[in-house]
Design a protein around this motif. Structure first.
Motif, PDB file in Angstrom:
ATOM      1  N   SER A  12       0.857  -1.185   0.000  1.00  0.00           N
ATOM      2  CA  SER A  12       0.000   0.000   0.000  1.00  0.00           C
ATOM      3  C   SER A  12       0.892   1.233   0.000  1.00  0.00           C
ATOM      4  O   SER A  12       2.115   1.146   0.202  1.00  0.00           O
ATOM      5  CB  SER A  12      -0.938   0.012   1.219  1.00  0.00           C
ATOM      6  N   ASP A  13       0.274   2.371  -0.228  1.00  0.00           N
ATOM      7  CA  ASP A  13       0.999   3.642  -0.241  1.00  0.00           C
ATOM      8  C   ASP A  13       1.456   3.971   1.179  1.00  0.00           C
ATOM      9  O   ASP A  13       0.640   4.022   2.102  1.00  0.00           O
ATOM     10  CB  ASP A  13       0.079   4.736  -0.776  1.00  0.00           C
ATOM     11  N   LEU A  14       2.735   4.205   1.338  1.00  0.00           N
ATOM     12  CA  LEU A  14       3.265   4.510   2.679  1.00  0.00           C
ATOM     13  C   LEU A  14       2.651   5.769   3.281  1.00  0.00           C
ATOM     14  O   LEU A  14       2.632   5.930   4.510  1.00  0.00           O
ATOM     15  CB  LEU A  14       4.785   4.656   2.623  1.00  0.00           C
ATOM     16  N   SER A  15       2.143   6.663   2.429  1.00  0.00           N
ATOM     17  CA  SER A  15       1.540   7.896   2.962  1.00  0.00           C
ATOM     18  C   SER A  15       0.308   7.601   3.811  1.00  0.00           C
ATOM     19  O   SER A  15      -0.110   8.439   4.618  1.00  0.00           O
ATOM     20  CB  SER A  15       1.172   8.839   1.810  1.00  0.00           C
ATOM     21  N   LEU A 121      -5.825   0.587   7.997  1.00  0.00           N
ATOM     22  CA  LEU A 121      -5.777  -0.706   8.664  1.00  0.00           C
ATOM     23  C   LEU A 121      -6.918  -1.603   8.182  1.00  0.00           C
ATOM     24  O   LEU A 121      -6.716  -2.793   7.905  1.00  0.00           O
ATOM     25  CB  LEU A 121      -5.849  -0.516  10.176  1.00  0.00           C
ATOM     26  N   ILE A 122      -8.121  -1.041   8.058  1.00  0.00           N
ATOM     27  CA  ILE A 122      -9.270  -1.818   7.585  1.00  0.00           C
ATOM     28  C   ILE A 122      -9.019  -2.327   6.164  1.00  0.00           C
ATOM     29  O   ILE A 122      -9.298  -3.493   5.856  1.00  0.00           O
ATOM     30  CB  ILE A 122     -10.560  -0.970   7.642  1.00  0.00           C
ATOM     31  N   ARG A 123      -8.489  -1.463   5.305  1.00  0.00           N
ATOM     32  CA  ARG A 123      -8.208  -1.880   3.923  1.00  0.00           C
ATOM     33  C   ARG A 123      -7.204  -3.026   3.888  1.00  0.00           C
ATOM     34  O   ARG A 123      -7.357  -3.985   3.138  1.00  0.00           O
ATOM     35  CB  ARG A 123      -7.676  -0.692   3.120  1.00  0.00           C
ATOM     36  N   GLN A 124      -6.165  -2.924   4.723  1.00  0.00           N
ATOM     37  CA  GLN A 124      -5.146  -3.968   4.693  1.00  0.00           C
ATOM     38  C   GLN A 124      -5.682  -5.281   5.254  1.00  0.00           C
ATOM     39  O   GLN A 124      -5.417  -6.359   4.693  1.00  0.00           O
ATOM     40  CB  GLN A 124      -3.910  -3.545   5.473  1.00  0.00           C
ATOM     41  N   LEU A 125      -6.439  -5.228   6.323  1.00  0.00           N
ATOM     42  CA  LEU A 125      -7.021  -6.451   6.878  1.00  0.00           C
ATOM     43  C   LEU A 125      -7.998  -7.083   5.887  1.00  0.00           C
ATOM     44  O   LEU A 125      -8.054  -8.310   5.755  1.00  0.00           O
ATOM     45  CB  LEU A 125      -7.716  -6.152   8.206  1.00  0.00           C
ATOM     46  N   THR A 126      -8.757  -6.250   5.183  1.00  0.00           N
ATOM     47  CA  THR A 126      -9.683  -6.752   4.167  1.00  0.00           C
ATOM     48  C   THR A 126      -8.928  -7.450   3.047  1.00  0.00           C
ATOM     49  O   THR A 126      -9.334  -8.519   2.563  1.00  0.00           O
ATOM     50  CB  THR A 126     -10.528  -5.599   3.593  1.00  0.00           C
ATOM     51  N   ARG A 127      -7.811  -6.866   2.628  1.00  0.00           N
ATOM     52  CA  ARG A 127      -6.994  -7.478   1.572  1.00  0.00           C
ATOM     53  C   ARG A 127      -6.452  -8.831   2.025  1.00  0.00           C
ATOM     54  O   ARG A 127      -6.459  -9.808   1.266  1.00  0.00           O
ATOM     55  CB  ARG A 127      -5.844  -6.535   1.224  1.00  0.00           C
ATOM     56  N   LYS A 128      -6.007  -8.921   3.276  1.00  0.00           N
ATOM     57  CA  LYS A 128      -5.491 -10.188   3.796  1.00  0.00           C
ATOM     58  C   LYS A 128      -6.589 -11.235   3.884  1.00  0.00           C
ATOM     59  O   LYS A 128      -6.378 -12.410   3.546  1.00  0.00           O
ATOM     60  CB  LYS A 128      -4.834  -9.969   5.163  1.00  0.00           C
ATOM     61  N   VAL A 129      -7.776 -10.823   4.315  1.00  0.00           N
ATOM     62  CA  VAL A 129      -8.903 -11.755   4.376  1.00  0.00           C
ATOM     63  C   VAL A 129      -9.228 -12.275   2.979  1.00  0.00           C
ATOM     64  O   VAL A 129      -9.513 -13.466   2.786  1.00  0.00           O
ATOM     65  CB  VAL A 129     -10.140 -11.083   5.010  1.00  0.00           C
ATOM     66  N   ALA A 130      -9.163 -11.390   1.974  1.00  0.00           N
ATOM     67  CA  ALA A 130      -9.458 -11.794   0.598  1.00  0.00           C
ATOM     68  C   ALA A 130      -8.452 -12.836   0.107  1.00  0.00           C
ATOM     69  O   ALA A 130      -8.823 -13.815  -0.553  1.00  0.00           O
ATOM     70  CB  ALA A 130      -9.453 -10.574  -0.317  1.00  0.00           C
ATOM     71  N   ILE A 131      -7.172 -12.630   0.413  1.00  0.00           N
ATOM     72  CA  ILE A 131      -6.137 -13.586   0.003  1.00  0.00           C
ATOM     73  C   ILE A 131      -6.370 -14.935   0.677  1.00  0.00           C
ATOM     74  O   ILE A 131      -6.321 -15.991   0.035  1.00  0.00           O
ATOM     75  CB  ILE A 131      -4.734 -13.046   0.344  1.00  0.00           C
ATOM     76  N   LEU A 132      -6.637 -14.909   1.985  1.00  0.00           N
ATOM     77  CA  LEU A 132      -6.852 -16.154   2.712  1.00  0.00           C
ATOM     78  C   LEU A 132      -8.133 -16.848   2.255  1.00  0.00           C
ATOM     79  O   LEU A 132      -8.184 -18.085   2.184  1.00  0.00           O
ATOM     80  CB  LEU A 132      -6.888 -15.880   4.213  1.00  0.00           C
ATOM     81  N   ALA A 133      -9.176 -16.071   1.941  1.00  0.00           N
ATOM     82  CA  ALA A 133     -10.415 -16.662   1.453  1.00  0.00           C
ATOM     83  C   ALA A 133     -10.189 -17.328   0.097  1.00  0.00           C
ATOM     84  O   ALA A 133     -10.723 -18.409  -0.177  1.00  0.00           O
ATOM     85  CB  ALA A 133     -11.502 -15.591   1.342  1.00  0.00           C
ATOM     86  N   HIS A 134      -9.391 -16.685  -0.748  1.00  0.00           N
ATOM     87  CA  HIS A 134      -9.058 -17.254  -2.053  1.00  0.00           C
ATOM     88  C   HIS A 134      -8.311 -18.578  -1.872  1.00  0.00           C
ATOM     89  O   HIS A 134      -8.605 -19.572  -2.536  1.00  0.00           O
ATOM     90  CB  HIS A 134      -8.210 -16.260  -2.837  1.00  0.00           C
ATOM     91  N   GLN A 135      -7.355 -18.589  -0.951  1.00  0.00           N
ATOM     92  CA  GLN A 135      -6.595 -19.817  -0.699  1.00  0.00           C
ATOM     93  C   GLN A 135      -7.503 -20.915  -0.152  1.00  0.00           C
ATOM     94  O   GLN A 135      -7.405 -22.079  -0.553  1.00  0.00           O
ATOM     95  CB  GLN A 135      -5.453 -19.532   0.272  1.00  0.00           C
ATOM     96  N   THR A 136      -8.382 -20.544   0.772  1.00  0.00           N
ATOM     97  CA  THR A 136      -9.295 -21.522   1.360  1.00  0.00           C
ATOM     98  C   THR A 136     -10.216 -22.119   0.306  1.00  0.00           C
ATOM     99  O   THR A 136     -10.446 -23.333   0.264  1.00  0.00           O
ATOM    100  CB  THR A 136     -10.136 -20.877   2.470  1.00  0.00           C
TER     101      THR A 136
END
Length: 227
Positions: A12-15, A121-136
């Motif tokens: 994500s953008d460090l800003s 933080l919400i965006r990053q957690l959502t992205r991680k959930v999406a990756i894990l859901a895809h793997q599952t």
């Protein structure tokens, strides 16, 4: 897009993290450094300033499985903000990297003060959930052939170079690496990729895989998505 859908990378953008990305928190993480989340440095949240990291977890059988990859603007150890007990993950530096090592209490204080930080933080957690859901989804509904096809398409999208007779994956990919990514054995990957080679879907030249029939991989993945 296929590129985003299959990507196991977090960035994500460090800003977005200005409130907590303070110069005094910046520390090096040399290539090969290993951090156990939840066991080492439990009082800190880590933000990747630069570099590439790999996040893994041990299966019940003790086998290491790759969850995702972390690049600039990605967090780890953030689960400690909300849970006192959670699964132990590990993070390894693939290249020399720089991290912001942020005290947990400082991060929580900033969350209460900065709405933009909360959204990041919400965006990053959502992205991680999406990756894990895809793997599952792939693990539950897909067979090894379909999961390997999906991995190869990801590599084509992100590391593909057009060559005579197909698309070369310009990356050193081992069967063991793919096995870790899709939670199967190296022997299974070897067998499936052998079938793909025999079917004319791929070949290996000078240490690189060349995808000769990308449409066949798309058909395999489409069957998985329709399951």
């Amino acid at each position: 897009m296929l590129n985003d859908y299959y990507s196991p990378w977090i960035s994500s953008d460090l800003s977005s993290w200005t409130a907590v990305a303070r110069p005094e928190f910046l520390v090096p993480m040399p290539m090969g450094t290993h951090i156990e989340q939840g066991r080492d440095n439990t009082g800190y949240i880590y933000l990747v300033e630069s570099g590439q990291l790999m996040q893994t977890v041990l299966s019940q059988s003790g086998t290491e499985r790759i969850l995702m990859f972390l690049a600039s603007g990605s967090l780890f150890n953030e689960m400690g903000l909300f849970e006192s007990a959670f699964t132990f993950y590990a993070v390894d530096a693939l290249v020399n990297s720089m991290l912001y090592r942020i005290p947990q209490d400082r991060f929580l204080h900033c969350l209460h003060q900065d709405n933009n930080l909360c959204l990041a933080l919400i965006r990053q957690l959502t992205r991680k959930v999406a990756i894990l859901a895809h793997q599952t989804s792939d693990l539950v509904f897909g067979n090894a052939y379909q999961r390997i096809a999906a991995e190869l398409l990801y590599f084509v999208c992100n590391h593909g170079v057009p060559v005579s007779g197909g698309t070369m994956i310009d990356m050193d990919i081992t069967q063991q690496f793919i096995a870790k990514r899709i939670n199967t054995s190296r022997e299974t990957v070897c067998k499936v990729m052998g079938k793909m080679t025999a079917a004319g879907i791929l070949k290996k030249e000078q240490g690189r895989y060349v995808i000769r029939d990308e449409e066949a991989l798309h058909r395999a993945v489409a069957a998985l998505r329709d399951t």
